[in-house]
Design a protein around this motif. Sequence first.
Motif, short mmCIF file in Angstrom:
data_model
loop_
_atom_site.label_atom_id
_atom_site.label_comp_id
_atom_site.label_asym_id
_atom_site.label_seq_id
_atom_site.Cartn_x
_atom_site.Cartn_y
_atom_site.Cartn_z
N ARG A 1 32.57 17.67 17.64
CA ARG A 1 33.99 17.68 17.29
C ARG A 1 34.69 18.96 17.73
O ARG A 1 35.87 18.97 18.02
CB ARG A 1 34.13 17.54 15.75
N LYS A 2 33.94 20.08 17.72
CA LYS A 2 34.46 21.37 18.20
C LYS A 2 35.74 21.77 17.46
O LYS A 2 36.63 22.39 18.05
CB LYS A 2 34.74 21.34 19.71
N ASP A 3 35.85 21.42 16.19
CA ASP A 3 37.07 21.78 15.47
C ASP A 3 36.81 22.77 14.35
O ASP A 3 37.69 23.04 13.54
CB ASP A 3 37.76 20.52 14.91
N GLY A 4 35.60 23.30 14.30
CA GLY A 4 35.27 24.32 13.30
C GLY A 4 34.99 23.76 11.91
O GLY A 4 34.46 24.47 11.05
N ARG A 5 35.32 22.50 11.68
CA ARG A 5 35.18 21.93 10.32
C ARG A 5 33.71 21.87 9.93
O ARG A 5 33.34 22.17 8.79
CB ARG A 5 35.79 20.53 10.32
N TRP A 6 32.85 21.49 10.86
CA TRP A 6 31.46 21.28 10.52
C TRP A 6 30.69 22.58 10.45
O TRP A 6 29.72 22.68 9.71
CB TRP A 6 30.83 20.29 11.51
N ARG A 7 31.10 23.58 11.20
CA ARG A 7 30.50 24.89 11.05
C ARG A 7 30.83 25.41 9.65
O ARG A 7 29.99 26.01 8.97
CB ARG A 7 31.04 25.84 12.12
N GLY A 8 32.07 25.15 9.21
CA GLY A 8 32.47 25.55 7.87
C GLY A 8 31.66 24.82 6.81
O GLY A 8 31.26 25.40 5.80
N GLN A 9 31.39 23.52 7.04
CA GLN A 9 30.60 22.73 6.09
C GLN A 9 29.19 23.31 5.99
O GLN A 9 28.63 23.42 4.90
CB GLN A 9 30.54 21.28 6.59
N LEU A 10 28.60 23.68 7.13
CA LEU A 10 27.25 24.22 7.15
C LEU A 10 27.19 25.51 6.35
O LEU A 10 26.31 25.72 5.51
CB LEU A 10 26.82 24.44 8.60
N GLU A 11 28.14 26.39 6.60
CA GLU A 11 28.13 27.70 5.92
C GLU A 11 28.39 27.54 4.43
O GLU A 11 27.79 28.24 3.61
CB GLU A 11 29.16 28.62 6.57
N PHE A 12 29.23 26.59 4.05
CA PHE A 12 29.49 26.31 2.64
C PHE A 12 28.20 25.84 1.96
O PHE A 12 27.84 26.32 0.88
CB PHE A 12 30.59 25.26 2.52
N GLU A 13 27.50 24.92 2.60
CA GLU A 13 26.27 24.38 1.99
C GLU A 13 25.20 25.46 1.89
O GLU A 13 24.45 25.51 0.93
CB GLU A 13 25.79 23.17 2.79
N GLU A 14 25.14 26.34 2.89
CA GLU A 14 24.15 27.42 2.82
C GLU A 14 24.49 28.39 1.70
O GLU A 14 23.62 28.93 1.03
CB GLU A 14 24.07 28.15 4.16
N ALA A 15 25.79 28.62 1.51
CA ALA A 15 26.20 29.55 0.46
C ALA A 15 25.82 29.03 -0.91
O ALA A 15 25.54 29.81 -1.82
CB ALA A 15 27.72 29.77 0.54
#
Lengths: 193, 381
Positions: A95-109
């Motif tokens: 998707r290259k829209d940053g949303r999923w990188r944000g999801q990954l970092e949220f879940e790791e947090a």
Amino acid sequence: MESLDGVLEHAPDSELMARLTVRDQRALVELYRRHGRRLYPLIRRIVTNEGLAEEILQDVFVRLWTRASLYRADEGHLLAWLITMARNLALDALRKDGRWRGQLEFEEALHDAAQANHPALDVDTTLSVRHALDTLPDDQRRTVELAYFAGMTHAELAAHLNQPLGTVKSRLRLALDKLRGALGNVRQVRVAP
Amino acid sequence: MIEPCHQFEGEWELLALGALEAGRGAEMRAHAAGGCARCQDRLGAALGLVGSIGAALEPMNPPAHVEARLQQRLRALEAGTTVSRGAPAWRSAGPSDRLIRPAAVAALVACAVLAWRVVDQRREIAALRARVEQAAAVVPREAPRPASPPQALPAPSTPAASTEAARAWAIERSRLAAALAQAEAARASAVTEAARGREELARLEQRLASVAREVPNGTPPATVPPVRVDDRTEEVGRLANDVRRLEAQATREAARARSYANALQVALDPGSRRVALTAVDRSAGRATASALLASDGRLVLTTADLPPLGSDKCYQLWIIRRDNPAVVSGGVLADASAGAVVHVARVEGRADAVTGFAITDEPAGGSASSRGRKLLFGAFR
């Protein structure tokens, strides 16, 4: 390429994860050999391009290597985390829209709390979920597959399927209810004497 | 401001799926990150549920070179951790050394060649292992499941094309065809890889035997890693077991493919009749069955989710007819508890006299006449 110590092949995930924290690369390679074949079809399904899928598969394990202390390694739970990570990284590449990188970092947090209720992804669970997915009505299965493998939001699903937003939300809820029921049946069978 | 938790009920799975719009998703993330234990629990369960969708895919081995690339990346990350071996300390040449040194060099060279050949063997064995695992991964561990029906359904051949029953019939035919194609492909792949694996194993065993004959007498110099040919022989033995397992899977897949081929032939028979068997006893659980009966008496029975029975019992099929006797055995169902199973049989007598089917649980080995509980039943309309 050296062959692995035979002991590692039989070590549980928790022991291999403990070895990661002392920088034992053989342990990571064993985890790759053990779980890579579960992640690869998922990544391929999302990004379809074989070369990109291979890179993302490596990214998952490199990320595990660099963040080993974040993951709780109870049997079955590590695989659940790897699958979540693989999906997020693959959708990020797609998707290259940053949303999923944000999801990954949220879940790791939230790793401590979020991992506590992960179901163990053993054979019973996998077969039960697969059966539940296979027996979903076509419209529900297609909707949940687009949401999961293409990372579509409600609005995107409605536009793609040319259906009202309420219909799409309803189909997703029904599909997820059935999957929850399938997982619940597996747990009940385990608990029964 | 912290939103009350109840506003997020039922949406944690949608958040884990990524289906929520950006604003709602951000609200929920902020709430969970704010320390609400109850919602964090909900989120964890939701992530697990959603993750199980990805886990349900059939496993697939990545190409062998991906592991090597991963190791390269790890080494690049951990630069500076390689270990070098020391060089031999040569004594200064004396009179007696002029005789000893050439022999020592020759021994070093011989052992280096031997070590290289063993490393070469290891590389070949690792490559073969990867290929055997890849081939095994192609063969399904359970009965092939039908693929999703095609977007454009095949047109039913009956005039009643607009009825729901005809549509379901068309879907089932296309699913059987897909399952057959899948089983055939898996069988062919397993057979091919097993044959290739056998050839390569034989070649490896010959080369290992020749390497073993060349082990020099005495202990090699300390600079060359010790060679244990026995280790590699054990690996070859393990690989041979893998190839045998693959061949056994290929045989099972062939049998499964034959079942599906029969099922498809019956399904394509324009005179075929189909009936669904439903549970008529609580002990049947979620079990279902479907019977396809061709006009020539060939029968394809598909069962799913039959509860496992003890070793003293078995499932038996009964054929109900307008003829005398009215009920005859259709045989004991083998492996009926193994998920979705296809059984192929042929009914005795006139196929058009068959009015329905039943499945009962009977003592192991079956019964001449039904004594057990009737679990599933279906009648043609």
